[in-house]
Design a protein around this motif. Structure first.
Motif, PDB file in Angstrom:
ATOM      1  N   THR A 136       0.847  -1.193   0.000  1.00  0.00           N
ATOM      2  CA  THR A 136       0.000   0.000   0.000  1.00  0.00           C
ATOM      3  C   THR A 136       0.884   1.245   0.000  1.00  0.00           C
ATOM      4  O   THR A 136       1.904   1.283   0.683  1.00  0.00           O
ATOM      5  CB  THR A 136      -0.916   0.024   1.245  1.00  0.00           C
ATOM      6  N   ILE A 137       0.487   2.239  -0.745  1.00  0.00           N
ATOM      7  CA  ILE A 137       1.293   3.458  -0.881  1.00  0.00           C
ATOM      8  C   ILE A 137       1.521   4.131   0.479  1.00  0.00           C
ATOM      9  O   ILE A 137       0.625   4.176   1.324  1.00  0.00           O
ATOM     10  CB  ILE A 137       0.627   4.434  -1.880  1.00  0.00           C
ATOM     11  N   PHE A 138       2.736   4.609   0.687  1.00  0.00           N
ATOM     12  CA  PHE A 138       3.181   5.344   1.872  1.00  0.00           C
ATOM     13  C   PHE A 138       3.311   4.482   3.126  1.00  0.00           C
ATOM     14  O   PHE A 138       3.438   5.011   4.230  1.00  0.00           O
ATOM     15  CB  PHE A 138       2.279   6.548   2.188  1.00  0.00           C
ATOM     16  N   GLN A 139       3.303   3.151   2.990  1.00  0.00           N
ATOM     17  CA  GLN A 139       3.498   2.299   4.156  1.00  0.00           C
ATOM     18  C   GLN A 139       4.977   2.029   4.341  1.00  0.00           C
ATOM     19  O   GLN A 139       5.663   1.592   3.431  1.00  0.00           O
ATOM     20  CB  GLN A 139       2.750   0.966   3.987  1.00  0.00           C
ATOM     21  N   ARG A 140       5.476   2.296   5.554  1.00  0.00           N
ATOM     22  CA  ARG A 140       6.870   1.995   5.900  1.00  0.00           C
ATOM     23  C   ARG A 140       6.869   1.331   7.266  1.00  0.00           C
ATOM     24  O   ARG A 140       6.249   1.818   8.200  1.00  0.00           O
ATOM     25  CB  ARG A 140       7.742   3.253   5.943  1.00  0.00           C
ATOM     26  N   PHE A 141       7.591   0.205   7.391  1.00  0.00           N
ATOM     27  CA  PHE A 141       7.551  -0.547   8.628  1.00  0.00           C
ATOM     28  C   PHE A 141       8.890  -0.567   9.353  1.00  0.00           C
ATOM     29  O   PHE A 141       9.017  -1.132  10.411  1.00  0.00           O
ATOM     30  CB  PHE A 141       7.095  -1.983   8.360  1.00  0.00           C
ATOM     31  N   LYS A 142       9.877   0.061   8.779  1.00  0.00           N
ATOM     32  CA  LYS A 142      11.188   0.132   9.443  1.00  0.00           C
ATOM     33  C   LYS A 142      11.623   1.579   9.406  1.00  0.00           C
ATOM     34  O   LYS A 142      12.128   2.071   8.416  1.00  0.00           O
ATOM     35  CB  LYS A 142      12.200  -0.765   8.708  1.00  0.00           C
ATOM     36  N   ASP A 143      11.422   2.280  10.470  1.00  0.00           N
ATOM     37  CA  ASP A 143      11.720   3.714  10.493  1.00  0.00           C
ATOM     38  C   ASP A 143      13.145   3.918  10.986  1.00  0.00           C
ATOM     39  O   ASP A 143      13.404   4.065  12.163  1.00  0.00           O
ATOM     40  CB  ASP A 143      10.733   4.449  11.409  1.00  0.00           C
ATOM     41  N   LYS A 144      14.066   3.915  10.036  1.00  0.00           N
ATOM     42  CA  LYS A 144      15.478   4.075  10.375  1.00  0.00           C
ATOM     43  C   LYS A 144      16.058   5.232   9.581  1.00  0.00           C
ATOM     44  O   LYS A 144      15.815   5.365   8.393  1.00  0.00           O
ATOM     45  CB  LYS A 144      16.262   2.792  10.052  1.00  0.00           C
ATOM     46  N   ALA A 145      16.870   6.023  10.242  1.00  0.00           N
ATOM     47  CA  ALA A 145      17.435   7.207   9.590  1.00  0.00           C
ATOM     48  C   ALA A 145      18.403   6.827   8.476  1.00  0.00           C
ATOM     49  O   ALA A 145      18.591   7.566   7.530  1.00  0.00           O
ATOM     50  CB  ALA A 145      18.158   8.070  10.633  1.00  0.00           C
ATOM     51  N   ASP A 146      19.019   5.605   8.582  1.00  0.00           N
ATOM     52  CA  ASP A 146      20.038   5.240   7.598  1.00  0.00           C
ATOM     53  C   ASP A 146      19.465   4.411   6.457  1.00  0.00           C
ATOM     54  O   ASP A 146      20.192   3.867   5.641  1.00  0.00           O
ATOM     55  CB  ASP A 146      21.171   4.463   8.283  1.00  0.00           C
ATOM     56  N   VAL A 147      18.142   4.300   6.384  1.00  0.00           N
ATOM     57  CA  VAL A 147      17.507   3.549   5.302  1.00  0.00           C
ATOM     58  C   VAL A 147      16.658   4.488   4.469  1.00  0.00           C
ATOM     59  O   VAL A 147      15.761   5.138   4.977  1.00  0.00           O
ATOM     60  CB  VAL A 147      16.638   2.399   5.868  1.00  0.00           C
ATOM     61  N   ASP A 148      16.993   4.549   3.161  1.00  0.00           N
ATOM     62  CA  ASP A 148      16.204   5.397   2.258  1.00  0.00           C
ATOM     63  C   ASP A 148      14.947   4.650   1.841  1.00  0.00           C
ATOM     64  O   ASP A 148      14.970   3.453   1.616  1.00  0.00           O
ATOM     65  CB  ASP A 148      17.024   5.735   1.007  1.00  0.00           C
ATOM     66  N   GLY A 149      13.867   5.387   1.698  1.00  0.00           N
ATOM     67  CA  GLY A 149      12.637   4.775   1.223  1.00  0.00           C
ATOM     68  C   GLY A 149      11.495   5.760   1.297  1.00  0.00           C
ATOM     69  O   GLY A 149      11.388   6.514   2.261  1.00  0.00           O
ATOM     70  N   SER A 150      10.653   5.733   0.272  1.00  0.00           N
ATOM     71  CA  SER A 150       9.550   6.682   0.227  1.00  0.00           C
ATOM     72  C   SER A 150       8.229   6.063   0.642  1.00  0.00           C
ATOM     73  O   SER A 150       7.251   6.768   0.863  1.00  0.00           O
ATOM     74  CB  SER A 150       9.414   7.230  -1.197  1.00  0.00           C
ATOM     75  N   GLY A 151       8.180   4.720   0.735  1.00  0.00           N
ATOM     76  CA  GLY A 151       6.916   4.066   1.028  1.00  0.00           C
ATOM     77  C   GLY A 151       6.063   3.897  -0.215  1.00  0.00           C
ATOM     78  O   GLY A 151       4.884   3.577  -0.124  1.00  0.00           O
ATOM     79  N   ILE A 152       6.660   4.097  -1.390  1.00  0.00           N
ATOM     80  CA  ILE A 152       5.917   4.001  -2.645  1.00  0.00           C
ATOM     81  C   ILE A 152       6.433   2.853  -3.513  1.00  0.00           C
ATOM     82  O   ILE A 152       5.703   2.307  -4.331  1.00  0.00           O
ATOM     83  CB  ILE A 152       6.004   5.327  -3.431  1.00  0.00           C
ATOM     84  N   GLY A 153       7.683   2.451  -3.323  1.00  0.00           N
ATOM     85  CA  GLY A 153       8.330   1.466  -4.180  1.00  0.00           C
ATOM     86  C   GLY A 153       7.556   0.183  -4.385  1.00  0.00           C
ATOM     87  O   GLY A 153       7.368  -0.279  -5.526  1.00  0.00           O
ATOM     88  N   LEU A 154       7.063  -0.415  -3.293  1.00  0.00           N
ATOM     89  CA  LEU A 154       6.343  -1.687  -3.414  1.00  0.00           C
ATOM     90  C   LEU A 154       4.939  -1.485  -3.981  1.00  0.00           C
ATOM     91  O   LEU A 154       4.389  -2.387  -4.616  1.00  0.00           O
ATOM     92  CB  LEU A 154       6.285  -2.399  -2.067  1.00  0.00           C
ATOM     93  N   ALA A 155       4.360  -0.310  -3.756  1.00  0.00           N
ATOM     94  CA  ALA A 155       3.072  -0.005  -4.379  1.00  0.00           C
ATOM     95  C   ALA A 155       3.229   0.061  -5.901  1.00  0.00           C
ATOM     96  O   ALA A 155       2.356  -0.386  -6.653  1.00  0.00           O
ATOM     97  CB  ALA A 155       2.519   1.325  -3.832  1.00  0.00           C
ATOM     98  N   ILE A 156       4.364   0.620  -6.361  1.00  0.00           N
ATOM     99  CA  ILE A 156       4.674   0.661  -7.788  1.00  0.00           C
ATOM    100  C   ILE A 156       4.830  -0.776  -8.324  1.00  0.00           C
ATOM    101  O   ILE A 156       4.295  -1.109  -9.374  1.00  0.00           O
ATOM    102  CB  ILE A 156       5.960   1.466  -8.042  1.00  0.00           C
TER     103      ILE A 156
END
Length: 206
Positions: free
Chosen positions: A180-200
Protein backbone atom coordinates in the motif's frame (compact mmCIF):
# COMPACT_ATOMS: atom_id res chain seq x y z
CA UNK A 1 -5.84 14.72 -9.16
CA UNK A 2 -2.80 12.74 -7.97
CA UNK A 3 -1.07 13.06 -11.36
CA UNK A 4 -1.39 16.87 -11.41
CA UNK A 5 -0.22 17.17 -7.82
CA UNK A 6 2.71 14.83 -8.44
CA UNK A 7 3.77 16.76 -11.54
CA UNK A 8 3.74 20.08 -9.66
CA UNK A 9 5.47 18.53 -6.67
CA UNK A 10 8.15 16.88 -8.77
CA UNK A 11 8.98 19.92 -10.89
CA UNK A 12 8.24 22.92 -8.67
CA UNK A 13 9.43 21.48 -5.36
CA UNK A 14 12.52 19.66 -6.62
CA UNK A 15 14.32 22.94 -7.35
CA UNK A 16 14.16 24.35 -3.78
CA UNK A 17 15.09 20.92 -2.45
CA UNK A 18 18.15 20.91 -4.72
CA UNK A 19 19.09 24.36 -3.40
CA UNK A 20 18.80 23.09 0.19
CA UNK A 21 21.10 20.18 -0.69
CA UNK A 22 23.63 22.37 -2.50
CA UNK A 23 23.92 25.02 0.21
CA UNK A 24 23.93 22.43 3.00
CA UNK A 25 26.78 20.60 1.29
CA UNK A 26 28.69 23.88 0.97
CA UNK A 27 28.29 24.45 4.72
CA UNK A 28 29.53 20.93 5.51
CA UNK A 29 32.54 21.36 3.21
CA UNK A 30 33.47 24.69 4.83
CA UNK A 31 36.62 24.40 6.91
CA UNK A 32 35.31 26.60 9.72
CA UNK A 33 32.08 24.71 10.40
CA UNK A 34 31.55 24.01 14.09
CA UNK A 35 31.91 20.32 14.96
CA UNK A 36 28.62 20.47 16.89
CA UNK A 37 26.80 22.02 13.94
CA UNK A 38 27.94 19.54 11.30
CA UNK A 39 25.66 16.63 12.38
CA UNK A 40 22.59 18.88 12.17
CA UNK A 41 23.50 20.03 8.66
CA UNK A 42 24.02 16.40 7.64
CA UNK A 43 20.51 15.65 8.91
CA UNK A 44 19.17 18.48 6.74
CA UNK A 45 20.91 16.95 3.70
CA UNK A 46 19.55 13.48 4.49
CA UNK A 47 16.03 14.80 4.95
CA UNK A 48 16.16 16.78 1.69
CA UNK A 49 17.40 13.66 -0.11
CA UNK A 50 14.51 11.59 1.24
CA UNK A 51 12.04 14.29 0.17
CA UNK A 52 13.53 14.30 -3.33
CA UNK A 53 13.17 10.51 -3.56
CA UNK A 54 9.58 10.72 -2.32
CA UNK A 55 8.63 13.29 -4.96
CA UNK A 56 10.29 11.28 -7.73
CA UNK A 57 8.54 8.07 -6.68
CA UNK A 58 5.20 9.83 -6.32
CA UNK A 59 5.46 11.08 -9.90
CA UNK A 60 6.38 7.59 -11.15
CA UNK A 61 3.40 6.10 -9.30
CA UNK A 62 0.96 8.65 -10.70
CA UNK A 63 2.27 8.12 -14.25
CA UNK A 64 1.82 4.39 -13.78
CA UNK A 65 -1.78 4.87 -12.66
CA UNK A 66 -2.62 7.12 -15.61
CA UNK A 67 -0.65 5.30 -18.29
CA UNK A 68 -2.76 4.65 -21.36
CA UNK A 69 -0.10 3.55 -23.82
CA UNK A 70 1.27 0.22 -22.65
CA UNK A 71 3.26 -1.39 -25.44
CA UNK A 72 3.76 -5.04 -24.56
CA UNK A 73 6.83 -6.70 -26.09
CA UNK A 74 8.58 -10.03 -25.65
CA UNK A 75 11.26 -9.43 -23.03
CA UNK A 76 14.12 -11.67 -21.94
CA UNK A 77 14.06 -11.08 -18.19
CA UNK A 78 17.66 -12.29 -17.91
CA UNK A 79 18.75 -9.23 -19.90
CA UNK A 80 16.46 -6.97 -17.87
CA UNK A 81 17.92 -8.21 -14.59
CA UNK A 82 21.50 -7.87 -15.87
CA UNK A 83 20.79 -4.23 -16.73
CA UNK A 84 19.30 -3.61 -13.27
CA UNK A 85 22.31 -5.22 -11.55
CA UNK A 86 24.58 -3.01 -13.64
CA UNK A 87 22.60 0.08 -12.56
CA UNK A 88 23.00 -0.98 -8.90
CA UNK A 89 26.65 -2.03 -9.26
CA UNK A 90 28.04 0.63 -6.89
CA UNK A 91 25.52 -0.16 -4.14
CA UNK A 92 26.01 -3.92 -4.59
CA UNK A 93 29.78 -3.47 -4.16
CA UNK A 94 29.36 -1.13 -1.20
CA UNK A 95 27.01 -3.55 0.58
CA UNK A 96 29.17 -6.60 -0.35
CA UNK A 97 26.04 -8.22 -1.73
CA UNK A 98 25.79 -11.58 -3.46
CA UNK A 99 23.02 -11.97 -6.04
CA UNK A 100 22.16 -15.48 -7.25
CA UNK A 101 19.97 -15.51 -10.34
CA UNK A 102 18.22 -18.52 -11.88
CA UNK A 103 17.55 -18.63 -15.62
CA UNK A 104 14.50 -16.42 -16.11
CA UNK A 105 11.83 -16.73 -18.81
CA UNK A 106 10.98 -14.50 -21.75
CA UNK A 107 7.60 -12.87 -21.13
CA UNK A 108 5.29 -10.39 -22.79
CA UNK A 109 5.35 -7.13 -20.83
CA UNK A 110 6.22 -3.42 -20.86
CA UNK A 111 10.07 -3.24 -20.91
CA UNK A 112 10.54 -0.10 -18.81
CA UNK A 113 8.10 -1.39 -16.20
CA UNK A 114 9.94 -4.71 -15.85
CA UNK A 115 13.17 -2.79 -15.30
CA UNK A 116 11.44 -0.66 -12.69
CA UNK A 117 9.97 -3.74 -10.99
CA UNK A 118 13.30 -5.53 -10.56
CA UNK A 119 15.08 -2.29 -9.68
CA UNK A 120 12.68 -1.59 -6.79
CA UNK A 121 12.79 -5.16 -5.48
CA UNK A 122 16.59 -5.39 -5.54
CA UNK A 123 16.95 -1.89 -4.09
CA UNK A 124 14.75 -2.93 -1.16
CA UNK A 125 16.74 -6.12 -0.65
CA UNK A 126 19.99 -4.12 -0.60
CA UNK A 127 18.83 -1.23 1.58
CA UNK A 128 16.75 -3.04 4.19
CA UNK A 129 19.57 -5.27 5.32
CA UNK A 130 21.87 -4.98 8.33
CA UNK A 131 24.19 -7.76 7.12
CA UNK A 132 25.94 -8.60 3.85
CA UNK A 133 22.93 -9.08 1.53
CA UNK A 134 22.36 -12.44 -0.11
CA UNK A 135 19.65 -12.17 -2.75
CA UNK A 136 18.19 -15.16 -4.60
CA UNK A 137 16.07 -14.65 -7.71
CA UNK A 138 14.28 -17.88 -8.69
CA UNK A 139 11.43 -18.86 -10.98
CA UNK A 140 8.81 -21.62 -10.98
CA UNK A 141 5.69 -22.60 -12.86
CA UNK A 142 2.53 -21.96 -10.91
CA UNK A 143 0.26 -24.77 -9.78
CA UNK A 144 -3.27 -25.59 -10.92
CA UNK A 145 -4.46 -24.31 -7.54
CA UNK A 146 -2.83 -20.94 -8.23
CA UNK A 147 -4.90 -20.54 -11.40
CA UNK A 148 -8.03 -20.98 -9.33
CA UNK A 149 -6.99 -18.83 -6.36
CA UNK A 150 -5.87 -15.88 -8.49
CA UNK A 151 -8.57 -16.17 -11.16
CA UNK A 152 -6.08 -16.70 -14.00
CA UNK A 153 -6.81 -17.72 -17.59
CA UNK A 154 -6.12 -21.42 -18.13
CA UNK A 155 -4.99 -20.86 -21.72
CA UNK A 156 -2.15 -18.61 -20.55
CA UNK A 157 1.14 -19.70 -19.01
CA UNK A 158 2.29 -17.94 -15.85
CA UNK A 159 5.51 -17.86 -13.85
CA UNK A 160 6.11 -17.11 -10.21
CA UNK A 161 9.33 -15.13 -9.80
CA UNK A 162 10.68 -15.03 -6.27
CA UNK A 163 13.07 -12.41 -4.92
CA UNK A 164 14.30 -13.64 -1.54
CA UNK A 165 16.90 -12.03 0.71
CA UNK A 166 18.37 -12.25 4.20
CA UNK A 167 17.25 -8.74 5.18
CA UNK A 168 15.45 -7.35 8.20
CA UNK A 169 12.02 -8.52 7.01
CA UNK A 170 8.79 -7.22 8.49
CA UNK A 171 6.15 -8.23 10.98
CA UNK A 172 3.64 -10.54 9.21
CA UNK A 173 0.88 -8.56 10.94
CA UNK A 174 1.48 -5.88 8.31
CA UNK A 175 1.58 -8.25 5.30
CA UNK A 176 -1.72 -6.99 3.88
CA UNK A 177 -0.47 -3.38 3.99
CA UNK A 178 2.98 -4.04 2.56
CA UNK A 179 2.10 -3.02 -1.00
CA UNK A 180 0.00 0.00 0.00
CA UNK A 181 1.29 3.46 -0.88
CA UNK A 182 3.18 5.34 1.87
CA UNK A 183 3.50 2.30 4.16
CA UNK A 184 6.87 2.00 5.90
CA UNK A 185 7.55 -0.55 8.63
CA UNK A 186 11.19 0.13 9.44
CA UNK A 187 11.72 3.71 10.49
CA UNK A 188 15.48 4.08 10.37
CA UNK A 189 17.44 7.21 9.59
CA UNK A 190 20.04 5.24 7.60
CA UNK A 191 17.51 3.55 5.30
CA UNK A 192 16.20 5.40 2.26
CA UNK A 193 12.64 4.78 1.22
CA UNK A 194 9.55 6.68 0.23
CA UNK A 195 6.92 4.07 1.03
CA UNK A 196 5.92 4.00 -2.64
CA UNK A 197 8.33 1.47 -4.18
CA UNK A 198 6.34 -1.69 -3.41
CA UNK A 199 3.07 -0.01 -4.38
CA UNK A 200 4.67 0.66 -7.79
CA UNK A 201 5.72 -3.02 -7.96
CA UNK A 202 2.14 -4.15 -7.27
CA UNK A 203 0.72 -1.89 -10.00
CA UNK A 204 3.26 -3.12 -12.55
CA UNK A 205 2.54 -6.79 -11.85
CA UNK A 206 -1.22 -6.17 -11.98
Amino acid sequence: HLEEFAFIASHDLQEPIRKIQIFSNLIVEHDNIDIKTKPYVNKIIATATRMSILLRDLLEYSILLKSREKKFLYIDLNITLKDVILDLEDLITKKKAVINVAHLPTIEAVPIQMHQLFFNLLMNALNFNDADPIIDVTVENISAEDYEVHGLKYLNRYFRINVKDNGIGFDQTYASKLFTIFQRFKDKADVDGSGIGLAICKKIVE
